[in-house]
Design an enzyme around this catalytic site. Structure first.
Site, PDB file in Angstrom:
ATOM      1  N   SER A 142       0.849  -1.193   0.000  1.00 57.53           N
ATOM      2  CA  SER A 142       0.000   0.000   0.000  1.00 57.53           C
ATOM      3  C   SER A 142       0.881   1.238   0.000  1.00 57.53           C
ATOM      4  O   SER A 142       1.988   1.232   0.563  1.00 57.53           O
ATOM      5  CB  SER A 142      -0.913   0.026   1.228  1.00 57.53           C
ATOM      6  OG  SER A 142      -1.553   1.282   1.362  1.00 57.53           O
ATOM      7  N   TYR A 156      -3.105  -0.527   9.928  1.00 54.73           N
ATOM      8  CA  TYR A 156      -3.013  -0.897   8.515  1.00 54.73           C
ATOM      9  C   TYR A 156      -1.607  -0.635   7.980  1.00 54.73           C
ATOM     10  O   TYR A 156      -1.021  -1.467   7.280  1.00 54.73           O
ATOM     11  CB  TYR A 156      -4.038  -0.108   7.715  1.00 54.73           C
ATOM     12  CG  TYR A 156      -4.113  -0.498   6.253  1.00 54.73           C
ATOM     13  CD1 TYR A 156      -4.602  -1.740   5.868  1.00 54.73           C
ATOM     14  CD2 TYR A 156      -3.697   0.380   5.253  1.00 54.73           C
ATOM     15  CE1 TYR A 156      -4.676  -2.097   4.532  1.00 54.73           C
ATOM     16  CE2 TYR A 156      -3.764   0.036   3.918  1.00 54.73           C
ATOM     17  CZ  TYR A 156      -4.248  -1.210   3.559  1.00 54.73           C
ATOM     18  OH  TYR A 156      -4.315  -1.549   2.227  1.00 54.73           O
ATOM     19  N   LYS A 160       1.140  -3.361   6.293  1.00 55.61           N
ATOM     20  CA  LYS A 160       1.661  -3.248   4.933  1.00 55.61           C
ATOM     21  C   LYS A 160       3.168  -2.997   4.929  1.00 55.61           C
ATOM     22  O   LYS A 160       3.879  -3.453   4.023  1.00 55.61           O
ATOM     23  CB  LYS A 160       0.917  -2.146   4.183  1.00 55.61           C
ATOM     24  CG  LYS A 160      -0.538  -2.509   3.871  1.00 55.61           C
ATOM     25  CD  LYS A 160      -0.634  -3.786   3.058  1.00 55.61           C
ATOM     26  CE  LYS A 160      -2.056  -4.115   2.657  1.00 55.61           C
ATOM     27  NZ  LYS A 160      -2.162  -5.344   1.819  1.00 55.61           N
TER      28      LYS A 160
END
Length: 247
Positions: A142, A156, A160
């Site tokens: 990401s 998150y 990633k």
């Protein structure tokens, strides 16, 4: 065709929609038989598989929860049993939980790390037993792993960013066997989970240099390059397909 994957077998996790579906369809266009996993949305997964089959390839949708280690192992074994080989692994399945760090529950942490970090590790471990010279692993990261432009992405972003270390380590370990491992960082991509016309879209659009959302096909094109002949000498690399989000 220079980048033809004719006769090769690809496994795309989370391939029933969005970026995963776009990748699955592109690899089929390039000549590969494609197995795609899904957790929910069987109808959508079967539709993608049917489109692949209509191209003259084999499309196979397999239900598997990436948070279940046995399911991960079982998918890889099933692919090899059916096709006798596995050439390409695309770790695309993922979950996103955003919010202030103080609001995140232990369940949130476990779920995100199980799906976004542990599953790619386990898929790569299982696949590495079957990949041979010319094998490819592509992990989907990401833009958040390269630039955290707004609050609420602690969990998150952590998940990633972990894929950077995984990818580089895989490249080093599997390189002597002629297997590459690379990481693609999508930016804001127009999908049903993050539509270009959604309430948070304008802020994301303004963070890119190109001033727009990307498409699943644009991410899939990058994956296609990495798993094709053109990507033979590319490994351990991070490729941003983010419209300049991290510029």
């Amino acid at each position: 065709m220079l980048d033809s994957l004719d006769g090769k077998v690809a496994l795309v996790t989370g391939g029933s929609r969005g970026i995963g579906a776009a990748v699955a369809l592109r690899l089929a266009e390039d000549g590969a038989h494609v197995v795609l996993t899904y957790q929910g949305g069987a109808e959508r997964a079967e539709e993608v598989a049917a489109k692949i089959t209509a191209m003259g390839r084999t499309g196979w949708a397999v239900r598997a929860d990436s948070a279940d280690p046995e399911a991960v192992r079982g998918v890889v074994e099933a692919v090899v049993e059916r096709f006798g080989r596995l050439d390409v692994l695309v770790n695309n399945a993922g979950v996103g939980v955003l919010g202030p760090i103080g609001d995140l529950t232990l369940e949130d942490v476990d779920r995100v790390l199980e799906v976004n970090v542990r599953a790619p590790f386990l898929y790569a471990r299982a696949a590495s037993a079957h990949l041979t010279e010319g094998g490819r692993i592509v992990n989907l990261g990401s833009c958040i792993a390269q630039r955290v432009a707004f609050p609420g992405a602690t969990l998150y972003g952590t998940s990633k960013a972990a894929l950077i270390g995984l990818t580089k380590a895989l490249a080093r370990e599997l390189g002597p066997r002629g297997i590459t491992a690379n990481l693609v960082h999508p930016g804001p991509i127009d999908t049903d989970m993050n539509p270009a016309g959604g309430p948070a879209a304008e802020g994301q659009r303004e963070l890119t240099a190109l001033g727009r959302f990307g498409t699943g096909a644009e991410v899939a094109a990058a994956v296609s390059y990495l798993v094709g002949e053109g990507g033979r000498y590319v490994t351990g690399a991070e490729l941003a397909v983010d419209g300049g989000f991290a510029a």
